[in-house]
Every structure is written in structure tokens, then in C-alpha cells.
Design an enzyme around this catalytic site. Structure first.
Site, short mmCIF file in Angstrom:
data_model
loop_
_atom_site.label_atom_id
_atom_site.label_comp_id
_atom_site.label_asym_id
_atom_site.label_seq_id
_atom_site.Cartn_x
_atom_site.Cartn_y
_atom_site.Cartn_z
N TYR A 199 -23.62 3.52 -1.99
CA TYR A 199 -24.89 3.70 -2.71
C TYR A 199 -25.25 2.46 -3.52
O TYR A 199 -26.40 2.01 -3.52
CB TYR A 199 -24.87 4.95 -3.59
CG TYR A 199 -26.29 5.39 -3.89
CD1 TYR A 199 -26.95 6.26 -3.03
CD2 TYR A 199 -26.98 4.88 -4.98
CE1 TYR A 199 -28.28 6.61 -3.25
CE2 TYR A 199 -28.31 5.23 -5.21
CZ TYR A 199 -28.95 6.09 -4.34
OH TYR A 199 -30.27 6.43 -4.55
N GLY B 266 -22.54 5.91 5.16
CA GLY B 266 -21.74 6.36 4.01
C GLY B 266 -22.36 5.90 2.70
O GLY B 266 -22.44 4.70 2.43
N GLY C 198 -21.26 6.64 -0.46
CA GLY C 198 -20.30 7.01 -1.50
C GLY C 198 -20.33 6.03 -2.65
O GLY C 198 -21.36 5.42 -2.93
N LYS D 230 0.86 -1.18 0.00
CA LYS D 230 0.00 0.00 0.00
C LYS D 230 0.90 1.22 0.00
O LYS D 230 2.07 1.14 0.39
CB LYS D 230 -0.86 -0.01 1.28
CG LYS D 230 -2.10 0.84 1.21
CD LYS D 230 -3.30 0.08 0.67
CE LYS D 230 -4.50 1.00 0.57
NZ LYS D 230 -5.70 0.31 0.10
N VAL E 136 -19.21 3.03 -3.07
CA VAL E 136 -19.63 1.66 -2.75
C VAL E 136 -20.99 1.67 -2.03
O VAL E 136 -21.89 0.90 -2.36
CB VAL E 136 -18.59 0.94 -1.87
CG1 VAL E 136 -19.04 -0.49 -1.60
CG2 VAL E 136 -17.21 0.96 -2.51
P1 NAD Z 1 -16.28 7.39 -1.03
O1 NAD Z 1 -15.32 8.45 -0.64
O2 NAD Z 1 -16.88 7.38 -2.40
O3 NAD Z 1 -17.53 7.36 0.00
C1 NAD Z 1 -17.43 7.62 1.34
C2 NAD Z 1 -18.75 8.27 1.75
O4 NAD Z 1 -18.77 8.39 3.16
C3 NAD Z 1 -18.93 9.67 1.18
O5 NAD Z 1 -20.23 9.78 0.60
C4 NAD Z 1 -18.79 10.57 2.41
O6 NAD Z 1 -19.58 11.75 2.32
C5 NAD Z 1 -19.28 9.66 3.51
N1 NAD Z 1 -18.80 10.00 4.85
C6 NAD Z 1 -17.62 10.56 5.23
N2 NAD Z 1 -17.58 10.70 6.56
C7 NAD Z 1 -18.75 10.21 7.04
C8 NAD Z 1 -19.30 10.08 8.34
N3 NAD Z 1 -18.65 10.49 9.43
N4 NAD Z 1 -20.52 9.51 8.47
C9 NAD Z 1 -21.20 9.09 7.37
N5 NAD Z 1 -20.73 9.22 6.12
C10 NAD Z 1 -19.52 9.77 5.96
O7 NAD Z 1 -15.53 6.00 -0.72
P2 NAD Z 1 -15.87 4.54 -1.27
O8 NAD Z 1 -15.04 4.28 -2.47
O9 NAD Z 1 -17.34 4.36 -1.34
O10 NAD Z 1 -15.27 3.65 -0.09
C11 NAD Z 1 -15.92 3.57 1.17
C12 NAD Z 1 -15.07 2.74 2.12
O11 NAD Z 1 -14.85 1.45 1.56
C13 NAD Z 1 -13.66 3.31 2.40
O12 NAD Z 1 -13.30 2.96 3.73
C14 NAD Z 1 -12.78 2.54 1.43
O13 NAD Z 1 -11.44 2.44 1.89
C15 NAD Z 1 -13.46 1.18 1.44
N6 NAD Z 1 -13.24 0.37 0.23
C16 NAD Z 1 -13.62 0.85 -0.99
C17 NAD Z 1 -13.40 0.06 -2.12
C18 NAD Z 1 -13.85 0.54 -3.49
O14 NAD Z 1 -13.94 -0.30 -4.41
N7 NAD Z 1 -14.17 1.82 -3.69
C19 NAD Z 1 -12.79 -1.19 -2.01
C20 NAD Z 1 -12.43 -1.67 -0.74
C21 NAD Z 1 -12.66 -0.86 0.38
#
Ligand code: NAD
Length: 344
Positions: free
Chosen positions: A183, A177, A179, A80, A181
Site C-alpha cells: 500500500y 498485494g 499489505g 533466517k 509494503v
Molecule cells: P503483508 O502480509 O502485510 O501483505 C501481504 C498482502 O498480500 C496482504 O494484503 C494479503 O492480503 C495479500 N495477498 C496474499 N495472497 C495474495 C494473492 N494470492 N494475491 C494478491 N494478494 C495477496 O506483507 P508485507 O509486509 O507487505 O510483505 C509483502 C512481501 O514483501 C512479502 O513477500 C515479504 O516477505 C516481503 N518483504 C517485506 C518487507 C517488509 O518490510 N515488510 C521487507 C522485505 C520483504
């Protein structure tokens, strides 16, 4: 700052501190274990409060990638990287090209990709300096729908194990959250008949979830104490901690966020309270599985592999019941056995 004796060091093979005066790049690249193949894991850009926080984050995430890739059945090791900086203000082409040169210097021992604070455009800039970048534009694309599918199947596996049910009809899920994932996950859950309780910082996403998916919206801090079956952390890490644990009414914790437990002892605390925990790096492996198909992209094969997360989690839950270990410990031991087997 302790280094080789750092609590999160865990026998890392290599840790590279990168300083590029011209572009202002300050980054740390951690390669935890390459037994199964080159280390693959994303790059995170974050305004860390101090260097210790950045080092701890990269070491924990890198180790997690070793275990995630092993249990997902991928020929990848774990690594990482983190860039210390504010993704809103500190990005430049020079910075990402300098990052690309640093990755290139590792000669293919580490492949980077996007993570929090980094987008595909940033990765494409770094890619100008090195072939060792994954998740490129025009290749496997956005990993989030695959992460969401794996997380949805993980929730189904937890319900199956705990209640013997194949359906999510009427199951209440608190999703923290909405975001990339979160949604997509809500869409799967809604289609399967689950009831949603959601929170996010973004009012537009909340309105969308309420209108399109009939979700009940609650305040950020109220998400933990909801009267639900499942708590799905899909925003930040470390949300299972001394402050939130006593508030939880859910009997299952299953979401996509990385590093959900503030400390390993919180895994034990969940088990003692009878709360079934789907280990984060197992349930959220869908995205990296999809990236692993990038060279010769095949969406159907990728989805078939993501669907195996369901069986892997059922096996972990059953072994945890049998052995008395936490689900996290069982997952770690299963991953270690795969790596040890490959070493021999
Ligand atoms: P993202 O940034 O698109 O979404 C995160 C969402 O959380 C945003 O909508 C943000 O407004 C919201 N948020 C932030 N602080 C918050 C709080 N205190 N309370 C509620 N909501 C809050 O990120 P993502 O890509 O959807 O990833 C989400 C999580 O999953 C992260 O921890 C990421 O490391 C993990 N993850 C993502 C993937 C991927 O494929 N994108 C893969 C493995 C792990």
C-alpha cells in the site's frame, strides 16, 4: 531428507533444529554466513505442509539474507528462522520465550526479527529471553515504509535503464498485494503520476486503493496478464513460474516480495523474453537497512542509505547488459565479491 547435499544448503555455517516439548515449538534457525558480521534475518511463522518445505524455505531465505545484507552495504551476515505452525492459532508466550532461548543459545551469531506471520509483540516476548532480537518496539519501528521507498526507487531505476525516463508519469504498474509494503508503494507510485492496477485478498484494501489512489481493481489470477509496464509482486514468493511467465505483458518485474523466482532458471527465461528483473533481495532491502540503524536511530541517515538502492540496481542492470548474465546472477556475483573481499 538430504541435508548437507540439499539443493538449497549452499555451505550454511550452522542449522539448528529446535524442539520444545512444553510449548510445542518446532523451529529451524539457519545461519548461512557470518563473514560480514552477525547473521541478521527475520523469523517466519507458517503452517508448512511438511518439514522438507520448512527446511527449503529457511535455507533459501537465509542465503538470500547474506546477499541482501552484503549488497545493502551492511555489516551483517545472513540468517533466517522459521517456526512451523499456524500464526492464527499456535502462538503463545511460552512458544516465543522458547524461541528466544534457542536464539540466545547461538550467543549473538544470529539476530532475529519479524517476518511473515510474526509481529513486534511476538519479538518482544522472545526478547525477554535474549538480547539478540532486532526491530523492537520503540526503536526503528515498522520497516515497511522503508521497504516501500526502496521498491519505488527500484521501479524508477528500471524505468530509467529501460526507457531512459526520469519520470513515472503515465507508467502503468500492476501491484499484487496491498499489505504493509504494497500500500505504501502504491501511494508513492500514485504521487509520481503512475497508473495503478491492483489485486489483493482483502476487499477493504482494494476499496481504499480505488477510492484514494484511483487504482483499477482486478481478480487475483488476472494480475499477470494486465497490459502494464511493470509487474510488482508484493505478496507471495514464486510468482514468476512456468504458469505465469507466458501471461506477462509487463517488460519490468520489480516488487518487494521475497523469492520471486520459482527457480533460478526463471531469471534466464525473463531475460530471454526481454523482461528486466530487479533482483528481489536488492530492491526490498529498505527494511533491513532501517533496522541496521536501530542502535542509534537516525531516520535521515537510514533514508539516505535506502536511496542507494537506485544506484545499486542501475549498476546491476548495466552489468547484466554488458556480460549477458541475468540480473540475479550479477547481483549474486557482486555480493560474493563483497564477502570474499571481507574474508581476505
Ligand atoms: P503483508 O502480509 O502485510 O501483505 C501481504 C498482502 O498480500 C496482504 O494484503 C494479503 O492480503 C495479500 N495477498 C496474499 N495472497 C495474495 C494473492 N494470492 N494475491 C494478491 N494478494 C495477496 O506483507 P508485507 O509486509 O507487505 O510483505 C509483502 C512481501 O514483501 C512479502 O513477500 C515479504 O516477505 C516481503 N518483504 C517485506 C518487507 C517488509 O518490510 N515488510 C521487507 C522485505 C520483504
Amino acid at each position: 531428507m538430504a541435508f548437507f547435499s540439499h539443493p538449497s544448503f549452499d555451505q550454511h555455517e550452522k542449522v539448528l533444529f529446535v524442539n520444545d516439548k512444553e510449548s510445542g515449538l518446532k523451529a529451524i534457525i539457519a545461519v548461512h554466513d557470518t563473514t560480514l558480521g552477525p547473521a541478521v534475518g527475520g523469523c517466519r511463522m507458517w503452517p508448512y505442509a511438511n518439514e522438507e518445505e520448512a527446511l527449503n524455505d529457511v535455507l533459501r531465505l537465509s542465503r538470500g539474507m547474506t546477499y541482501k545484507n552484503a549488497l545493502a552495504g551492511l555489516d551483517f551476515g545472513g540468517g533466517k528462522s522459521v517456526i512451523i505452525g499456524d500464526p492464527k492459532h499456535d502462538k503463545s508466550e511460552a512458544l516465543f520465550r522458547a524461541f528466544g532461548r534457542a536464539v540466545d543459545a547461538l550467543g549473538g551469531r544470529y539476530y532475529s526479527a519479524e517476518d511473515v506471520g510474526i509481529n513486534t509483540g511476538d519479538i518482544m516476548m522472545a526478547h525477554q529471553e535474549t538480547p539478540y532480537m532486532a526491530g523492537l518496539e520503540g526503536k526503528s519501528g515498522d520497516p515497511s515504509p522503508f521497504t516501500a521507498l526502496g521498491t519505488f526507487l527500484g521501479i524508477k531505476a528500471a524505468i530509467k535503464h529501460q526507457r531512459g525516463l526520469d519520470s513515472l508519469e503515465g507508467i502503468r504498474v500492476a501491484v499484487q498485494g496491498l499489505g504493509h509494503v504494497g500500500y505504501y508503494l502504491c501511494e508513492h507510485l500514485h504521487q509520481a503520476g503512475a497508473k495503478l492496477v491492483v489485486c489483493d485478498l482483502n476487499p477493504e484494501q482494494l476499496d481504499r486503493a480505488a477510492t484514494q489512489l484511483g487504482a483499477e481493481v482486478v481478480d487475483l489470477d488476472a494480475i499477470y496478464s494486465q497490459d502494464v509496464d511493470v509487474y510488482a509482486p508484493c505478496a507471495l514468493g514464486a510468482t514468476i513460474n512456468d504458469h505465469t511467465l507466458p501471461q506477462l505483458k509487463a517488460s519490468i518485474v520489480a516488487g518487494c516480495a521475497n523469492n520471486q523466482l520459482a527457480e533460478p532458471r526463471h531469471g534466464q527465461a525473463l531475460k530471454e523474453r526481454g523482461i528486466l528483473y530487479a533482483p528481489d533481495y536488492v530492491i526490498n532491502a529498505g527494511g533491513i537497512i532501517n533496522v541496521s540503524f536501530e542502535r542509534d536511530y537516525d531516520a535521515a541517515a537510514s533514508e539516505a542509505k535506502v536511496r542507494k538502492i537506485y544506484d545499486t540496481l542501475l549498476a546491476i542492470f548495466a552489468e547484466s547488459d554488458k556480460s549477458g548474465q541475468t540480473t540475479g546472477e550479477v547481483a549474486d556475483h557482486m555480493a560474493q565479491a563483497i564477502i570474499e573481499g571481507a574474508r581476505k
